[in-house]
Design a protein around this motif. Structure first.
Motif, PDB file in Angstrom:
ATOM      1  N   SER A 101       0.812  -1.222   0.000  1.00 51.57           N
ATOM      2  CA  SER A 101       0.000   0.000   0.000  1.00 51.57           C
ATOM      3  C   SER A 101       0.842   1.266   0.000  1.00 51.57           C
ATOM      4  N   ALA A 102       2.104   1.143  -0.296  1.00 52.69           N
ATOM      5  CA  ALA A 102       3.016   2.300  -0.237  1.00 52.69           C
ATOM      6  C   ALA A 102       2.476   3.462  -1.062  1.00 52.69           C
ATOM      7  N   LYS A 103       2.507   4.649  -0.470  1.00 49.06           N
ATOM      8  CA  LYS A 103       1.940   5.817  -1.127  1.00 49.06           C
ATOM      9  C   LYS A 103       2.999   6.622  -1.867  1.00 49.06           C
ATOM     10  N   LYS A 104       2.546   7.231  -2.944  1.00 41.70           N
ATOM     11  CA  LYS A 104       3.382   8.230  -3.593  1.00 41.70           C
ATOM     12  C   LYS A 104       3.495   9.450  -2.677  1.00 41.70           C
ATOM     13  N   VAL A 105       4.573  10.197  -2.843  1.00 45.07           N
ATOM     14  CA  VAL A 105       4.702  11.464  -2.133  1.00 45.07           C
ATOM     15  C   VAL A 105       5.059  12.540  -3.135  1.00 45.07           C
ATOM     16  N   THR A 106       4.590  13.745  -2.852  1.00 45.86           N
ATOM     17  CA  THR A 106       4.850  14.859  -3.754  1.00 45.86           C
ATOM     18  C   THR A 106       5.578  15.971  -3.007  1.00 45.86           C
ATOM     19  N   LEU A 107       6.662  16.403  -3.599  1.00 42.46           N
ATOM     20  CA  LEU A 107       7.462  17.502  -3.058  1.00 42.46           C
ATOM     21  C   LEU A 107       7.191  18.746  -3.887  1.00 42.46           C
ATOM     22  N   SER A 108       6.958  19.848  -3.208  1.00 45.44           N
ATOM     23  CA  SER A 108       6.847  21.132  -3.906  1.00 45.44           C
ATOM     24  C   SER A 108       7.652  22.173  -3.140  1.00 45.44           C
ATOM     25  N   PHE A 109       8.206  23.115  -3.857  1.00 45.16           N
ATOM     26  CA  PHE A 109       8.989  24.183  -3.223  1.00 45.16           C
ATOM     27  C   PHE A 109       9.225  25.305  -4.231  1.00 45.16           C
ATOM     28  N   TYR A 110       9.652  26.432  -3.693  1.00 47.40           N
ATOM     29  CA  TYR A 110      10.025  27.564  -4.536  1.00 47.40           C
ATOM     30  C   TYR A 110      11.543  27.722  -4.498  1.00 47.40           C
ATOM     31  N   VAL A 111      12.119  28.064  -5.628  1.00 43.74           N
ATOM     32  CA  VAL A 111      13.565  28.249  -5.704  1.00 43.74           C
ATOM     33  C   VAL A 111      13.881  29.487  -6.543  1.00 43.74           C
ATOM     34  N   LYS A 112      14.928  30.182  -6.143  1.00 46.25           N
ATOM     35  CA  LYS A 112      15.445  31.323  -6.906  1.00 46.25           C
ATOM     36  C   LYS A 112      16.960  31.213  -6.871  1.00 46.25           C
ATOM     37  N   CYS A 113      17.575  31.310  -8.038  1.00 48.95           N
ATOM     38  CA  CYS A 113      19.020  31.086  -8.107  1.00 48.95           C
ATOM     39  C   CYS A 113      19.650  32.111  -9.056  1.00 48.95           C
ATOM     40  N   SER A 114      20.894  32.401  -8.816  1.00 51.91           N
ATOM     41  CA  SER A 114      21.609  33.389  -9.625  1.00 51.91           C
ATOM     42  C   SER A 114      21.939  32.875 -11.013  1.00 51.91           C
ATOM     43  N   LYS A 115      21.764  31.580 -11.254  1.00 52.20           N
ATOM     44  CA  LYS A 115      22.128  31.014 -12.560  1.00 52.20           C
ATOM     45  C   LYS A 115      21.170  29.889 -12.918  1.00 52.20           C
ATOM     46  N   THR A 116      21.101  29.560 -14.184  1.00 56.52           N
ATOM     47  CA  THR A 116      20.293  28.433 -14.622  1.00 56.52           C
ATOM     48  C   THR A 116      21.108  27.146 -14.538  1.00 56.52           C
ATOM     49  N   GLY A 117      20.410  26.024 -14.577  1.00 55.33           N
ATOM     50  CA  GLY A 117      21.091  24.726 -14.513  1.00 55.33           C
ATOM     51  C   GLY A 117      20.247  23.715 -13.767  1.00 55.33           C
ATOM     52  N   ASN A 118      20.799  22.539 -13.605  1.00 54.52           N
ATOM     53  CA  ASN A 118      20.074  21.442 -12.947  1.00 54.52           C
ATOM     54  C   ASN A 118      20.674  21.133 -11.585  1.00 54.52           C
ATOM     55  N   PHE A 119      19.801  20.926 -10.618  1.00 58.17           N
ATOM     56  CA  PHE A 119      20.245  20.315  -9.372  1.00 58.17           C
ATOM     57  C   PHE A 119      19.401  19.089  -9.121  1.00 58.17           C
ATOM     58  N   GLN A 120      19.767  18.300  -8.119  1.00 60.94           N
ATOM     59  CA  GLN A 120      19.103  17.009  -7.912  1.00 60.94           C
ATOM     60  C   GLN A 120      18.473  16.945  -6.530  1.00 60.94           C
ATOM     61  N   VAL A 121      17.241  16.464  -6.511  1.00 54.82           N
ATOM     62  CA  VAL A 121      16.514  16.263  -5.265  1.00 54.82           C
ATOM     63  C   VAL A 121      16.351  14.770  -5.027  1.00 54.82           C
ATOM     64  N   ASN A 122      16.708  14.312  -3.838  1.00 54.21           N
ATOM     65  CA  ASN A 122      16.613  12.888  -3.499  1.00 54.21           C
ATOM     66  C   ASN A 122      15.821  12.685  -2.214  1.00 54.21           C
ATOM     67  N   LEU A 123      15.164  11.553  -2.144  1.00 54.65           N
ATOM     68  CA  LEU A 123      14.668  11.027  -0.866  1.00 54.65           C
ATOM     69  C   LEU A 123      15.538   9.827  -0.537  1.00 54.65           C
ATOM     70  N   ARG A 124      16.098   9.837   0.661  1.00 58.19           N
ATOM     71  CA  ARG A 124      16.968   8.731   1.075  1.00 58.19           C
ATOM     72  C   ARG A 124      16.344   7.996   2.254  1.00 58.19           C
ATOM     73  N   ASP A 125      16.128   6.726   2.066  1.00 56.81           N
ATOM     74  CA  ASP A 125      15.623   5.863   3.128  1.00 56.81           C
ATOM     75  C   ASP A 125      16.828   5.395   3.946  1.00 56.81           C
ATOM     76  N   LYS A 126      17.036   6.000   5.098  1.00 61.21           N
ATOM     77  CA  LYS A 126      18.228   5.709   5.895  1.00 61.21           C
ATOM     78  C   LYS A 126      18.120   4.375   6.639  1.00 61.21           C
ATOM     79  N   ASP A 127      16.894   3.849   6.773  1.00 60.39           N
ATOM     80  CA  ASP A 127      16.730   2.558   7.459  1.00 60.39           C
ATOM     81  C   ASP A 127      17.114   1.393   6.555  1.00 60.39           C
TER      82      ASP A 127
END
Lengths: 53, 340
Positions: free
Chosen positions: B124-150
């Protein structure tokens, strides 16, 4: 570096805290405390804390 | 004024998509839906700005940990630059640059007992949705991860900054994970991380767009932003929300006092003295915390009545400060930390 706090003179038990010398922090021996977890890793790496006064 | 008294409201097809003010009420958008604490960057108990940061620690804004490894020097601050509807953001400003950093990222660490609703590790594992606002001095890609530490598992995705110096809203939905349950305790189970710059230790793998076994090389595989390469670089983040479900709902704005209490489970400080009373020939300080803490905290302070007697701070718990020291006891400017 860390320093042990010795024996509780009131109870004669080992004090369940250690002193982190870099910032004089008092770290409890609580397995959920991340500073204590770092102390255990430091011990496991072969280090030894200073003895209590 | 009139009222409606019915037993059920369904949509025109008898289903469950009825909306109120464009939002369909469901278990995912009730109060408490946001799994992120201090997502609007309102709380900054440690101070609103720290300069000269070269290593990882909790700085300025509560609950968000800056992680820096051989990546120049930074100023971390609670900024008043924010998108409409927000009063603050978290800002990382590069003050000494490097073209070959080891890593620069932020973390938000979460307790397993706060995440059981996600049913991770079950069918029954659920999807999760992340939302946020970002402002940066330059364009480009960064990476967002969820890490299961257990269970040493990871899922991630790339976020593109399309326009420099402009607030942009980003949304990512992560699949549920039917492998690896999260411990139902007060330890770190799930960590949200945003990787802004990295060297070969972290960027030589592939972006883990589905849940899989974690490897360091995957964590920044999609990063092109190179945030540490110039002292002109900065990034602001706010409005961080992680919620169950496959769509991003409106940000859950909590009252300041509520958000502060949530943060004080992990850290609090008091400027000034806490006094106690004499106990035989010594003194005892006993003082309740603002809220119950996640673990027995680590204490630092500026001044305390000496000598510490018996176990000193060792009479403390997750609920109260207990110190045995000299007569006429007091401790000044105490800080208690039980961060993940």
């Amino acid at each position: 570096m860390y320093k042990l706090l010795g024996i509780d003179e009131l109870t004669n038990d080992t004090v369940q805290m250690v002193n982190r010398l870099s910032d004089n922090a008092h770290i409890p021996f609580d397995p959920a405390n991340t500073d204590y977890q770092e102390y255990l890793e430091w011990l496991a790496a072969g280090n030894t804390p200073e003895a209590a006064e | 004024m009139s009222s409606i008294s019915v037993n059920a409201i369904t949509d025109a097809n008898g289903g469950s998509t009825t909306s109120i003010n464009s939002v369909t009420p469901n278990v995912n958008n009730l109060v408490g839906k946001n799994l992120i604490i201090n997502g609007a960057m309102q709380i900054a108990q440690r101070g609103t700005s720290v300069t000269g940061v070269t290593s990882g620690a909790y700085r300025a804004v509560d609950r968000f940990k800056i992680m820096i490894g051989t990546a120049g020097t930074w100023t971390i601050s609670q900024d008043t630059d924010a998108p409409d509807g927000f009063g603050n953001s978290l800002k990382y400003n590069c003050t000494t640059a490097t073209a070959s950093p080891t890593y620069v990222f932020l973390e938000h660490r979460m307790e397993g007992q706060m995440l059981q609703q996600l049913a991770k590790g079950t069918t029954s594992a659920k999807k999760v949705t992340l939302s946020f606002y970002v402002k940066c001095s330059k364009t480009g890609n960064f990476q967002v991860n969820l890490r299961d530490k257990d269970n040493s598992r990871i899922i991630g995705n790339v976020v593109t900054i399309s326009s420099a110096n402009t607030w942009e809203k980003k949304t990512i939905t992560f699949d549920g994970d039917t492998t690896g349950t999260l411990n139902n305790d007060n330890g770190e189970s799930l960590t949200l991380e945003m990787f802004f710059d990295a060297g070969s230790t972290f960027n030589t793998g592939a972006v883990p767009t589905s849940w899989q076994t974690e490897a360091a090389t995957k964590r920044a595989a999609g990063v092109t932003l190179a945030l540490a390469d110039s002292t002109s670089n900065y990034i602001n983040i706010t409005g961080v929300q992680l919620e169950a479900g496959s769509s991003a709902t409106e940000f859950e704005h909590r009252q300041y006092g509520t958000e502060l209490s949530l943060c004080q489970r992990y850290y609090w400080e008091i400027t000034g003295n806490i006094y106690g009373g004499d106990w035989s020939t010594a003194g005892m300080i006993s003082h309740p915390y603002p809220v119950e803490m996640r673990a027995v905290p680590t204490f630092t302070y500026d001044v305390i009545r000496t000598p510490l007697v018996g176990s000193g701070f060792g009479y403390s718990s997750t609920k109260h400060l207990g110190v045995y020291c000299g007569a006429n006891p007091y401790v000044s400017n105490i800080k208690a930390t039980a961060e993940l």
